[in-house]
Design an enzyme around this catalytic site. Structure first.
Site, PDB file in Angstrom:
ATOM      1  N   ARG A  39       2.988   4.624  -1.096  1.00 19.44           N
ATOM      2  CA  ARG A  39       2.470   3.688  -2.113  1.00 19.44           C
ATOM      3  C   ARG A  39       2.626   4.262  -3.519  1.00 19.44           C
ATOM      4  O   ARG A  39       2.959   3.541  -4.451  1.00 19.44           O
ATOM      5  CB  ARG A  39       1.011   3.336  -1.856  1.00 19.44           C
ATOM      6  CG  ARG A  39       0.804   2.421  -0.661  1.00 19.44           C
ATOM      7  CD  ARG A  39      -0.655   2.117  -0.453  1.00 19.44           C
ATOM      8  NE  ARG A  39      -1.380   3.356  -0.199  1.00 19.44           N
ATOM      9  CZ  ARG A  39      -2.679   3.530  -0.429  1.00 19.44           C
ATOM     10  NH1 ARG A  39      -3.404   2.545  -0.932  1.00 19.44           N
ATOM     11  NH2 ARG A  39      -3.263   4.669  -0.160  1.00 19.44           N
ATOM     12  N   ASN A  56      -1.282  -0.656   1.874  1.00 21.74           N
ATOM     13  CA  ASN A  56      -1.080  -0.389   3.290  1.00 21.74           C
ATOM     14  C   ASN A  56      -1.613  -1.557   4.101  1.00 21.74           C
ATOM     15  O   ASN A  56      -2.518  -2.268   3.656  1.00 21.74           O
ATOM     16  CB  ASN A  56      -1.834   0.875   3.717  1.00 21.74           C
ATOM     17  CG  ASN A  56      -1.209   2.152   3.209  1.00 21.74           C
ATOM     18  OD1 ASN A  56      -0.041   2.191   2.860  1.00 21.74           O
ATOM     19  ND2 ASN A  56      -1.998   3.209   3.165  1.00 21.74           N
TER      20      ASN A  56
END
Length: 99
Positions: free
Chosen positions: A27, A45
């Site tokens: 990320r 996520n």
């Protein structure tokens, strides 16, 4: 709001990245590379182990950014990147990481 949003080549994408992409800094990699490419949106996520993104930007910049996502950071192993292209919705002014 980035001025590029007014250009006709500004598009949106919904992206799902599959593979070993959680717990490896994916990320943060997505965020950093998006900011560098002047792309706005978010990344998070999913409970099933994938990473999903909503992104908007210049079409060429998004395509270059997707090439980076397919490689990912050093510890990641990207198996697949699913992409749905759509018109820009103009909802974002920056790129953020969601929990």
């Amino acid at each position: 709001m980035p001025k590029a949003k007014l250009a006709k080549n500004w598009i949106g994408m919904s992206i799902r990245v599959k593979g070993r992409v959680q717990g490896v800094g994916f990320r943060y990699f997505v965020h950093q590379s998006a900011v560098q490419a002047n792309i706005v949106g978010w990344v998070r996520n999913t409970p099933d182990g994938d990473v999903v993104c909503e992104a908007e930007g210049d079409k060429a910049c998004l395509e270059d950014w997707l090439r980076k996502l397919r490689q990912g950071p050093a510890m990641a192993c990207v198996d697949d990147v699913l992409i749905e292209r759509h018109e820009s919705k103009g909802l974002f002014s920056e790129f953020s990481i969601h929990s």
